[in-house]
Design a protein around this motif. Structure first.
Motif, short mmCIF file in Angstrom:
data_model
loop_
_atom_site.label_atom_id
_atom_site.label_comp_id
_atom_site.label_asym_id
_atom_site.label_seq_id
_atom_site.Cartn_x
_atom_site.Cartn_y
_atom_site.Cartn_z
N GLU A 183 -23.38 17.17 30.27
CA GLU A 183 -22.06 17.81 30.24
C GLU A 183 -22.11 19.12 29.48
O GLU A 183 -21.53 20.12 29.91
N ARG A 184 -22.79 19.15 28.34
CA ARG A 184 -22.90 20.37 27.54
C ARG A 184 -23.63 21.46 28.31
O ARG A 184 -23.25 22.63 28.29
N ASN A 185 -24.71 21.08 29.02
CA ASN A 185 -25.44 22.05 29.84
C ASN A 185 -24.54 22.61 30.94
O ASN A 185 -24.58 23.82 31.22
N ALA A 186 -23.73 21.76 31.56
CA ALA A 186 -22.82 22.21 32.61
C ALA A 186 -21.75 23.14 32.03
O ALA A 186 -21.40 24.15 32.64
N GLU A 187 -21.24 22.80 30.85
CA GLU A 187 -20.24 23.66 30.20
C GLU A 187 -20.81 25.05 29.91
O GLU A 187 -20.17 26.07 30.17
N THR A 188 -22.02 25.08 29.40
CA THR A 188 -22.68 26.36 29.10
C THR A 188 -22.88 27.18 30.37
O THR A 188 -22.62 28.38 30.40
N ALA A 189 -23.31 26.52 31.45
CA ALA A 189 -23.52 27.22 32.72
C ALA A 189 -22.20 27.76 33.27
O ALA A 189 -22.15 28.87 33.81
N CYS A 190 -21.13 27.00 33.13
CA CYS A 190 -19.83 27.45 33.62
C CYS A 190 -19.34 28.66 32.83
O CYS A 190 -18.87 29.64 33.41
N ILE A 191 -19.48 28.62 31.52
CA ILE A 191 -19.08 29.76 30.69
C ILE A 191 -19.93 30.98 31.04
O ILE A 191 -19.41 32.10 31.16
N ASN A 192 -21.22 30.79 31.24
CA ASN A 192 -22.09 31.91 31.62
C ASN A 192 -21.64 32.52 32.95
O ASN A 192 -21.66 33.73 33.12
N ARG A 193 -21.22 31.66 33.87
CA ARG A 193 -20.74 32.15 35.17
C ARG A 193 -19.46 32.97 35.00
O ARG A 193 -19.32 34.05 35.58
N ILE A 194 -18.55 32.46 34.18
CA ILE A 194 -17.30 33.18 33.91
C ILE A 194 -17.60 34.54 33.30
O ILE A 194 -17.06 35.56 33.72
N GLU A 195 -18.49 34.57 32.31
CA GLU A 195 -18.83 35.83 31.65
C GLU A 195 -19.50 36.80 32.62
O GLU A 195 -19.23 38.00 32.59
N SER A 196 -20.35 36.28 33.50
CA SER A 196 -21.06 37.17 34.44
C SER A 196 -20.11 37.80 35.46
O SER A 196 -20.38 38.87 35.99
N GLU A 197 -18.98 37.13 35.73
CA GLU A 197 -18.02 37.65 36.70
C GLU A 197 -16.89 38.44 36.04
O GLU A 197 -16.07 39.05 36.72
#
Length: 126
Positions: free
Chosen positions: A21-35
């Motif tokens: 779950e923590r890895n998925a949260e980090t990936a989602c935040i990274n996606r938001i930041e990249s966009e």
């Protein structure tokens, strides 16, 4: 002394283990930041994640509420849902299996709404 070494070793081992779950949260935040127009302005307000379906999970869903500056520099609150396949005890956060977000149409509508709000604010200031 042996106890201290054992405790330090266990702490180091656990520090390297993040939950799926923590890895998925980090990936989602990274996606938001990249966009984002201004990645440094992204501030997470609330984040939750869960596996589904219960009992035999096949995906991890992450819900993120965040503030980010729009093209006018005005911070706007937004919501994003990311969904990741759950396979062999881990979240698949990269590759063709990752959907990235539920409903790109929803994301597009949120962007249009944010832009309309920003335009209305800018029009009132002029």
């Amino acid at each position: 002394m042996k106890t201290m070494i054992l405790v330090a070793g266990l702490a180091a081992l656990l520090a390297g283990c993040e939950s799926p779950e923590r890895n998925a949260e980090t990936a989602c935040i990274n996606r938001i930041e990249s966009e984002s127009l201004s990645p440094a302005s992204v501030k997470v307000v609330d984040i939750t994640s869960h596996r589904s379906p219960y009992g035999n999970p096949t995906q991890i869903t992450v819900d993120v509420t965040y503030d980010a500056a729009n093209s006018f520099g005005v911070p706007l609150r937004s919501f994003r849902v990311c969904e990741f396949p759950f396979h062999e005890g881990r979240a698949v956060t990269a590759g063709p299996e990752w959907k990235g977000a539920i409903g790109q149409a929803v994301d597009e509508e949120l962007r249009k709404s944010d832009e309309a709000i920003a335009n209305a604010i800018a029009a009132q200031m002029n």
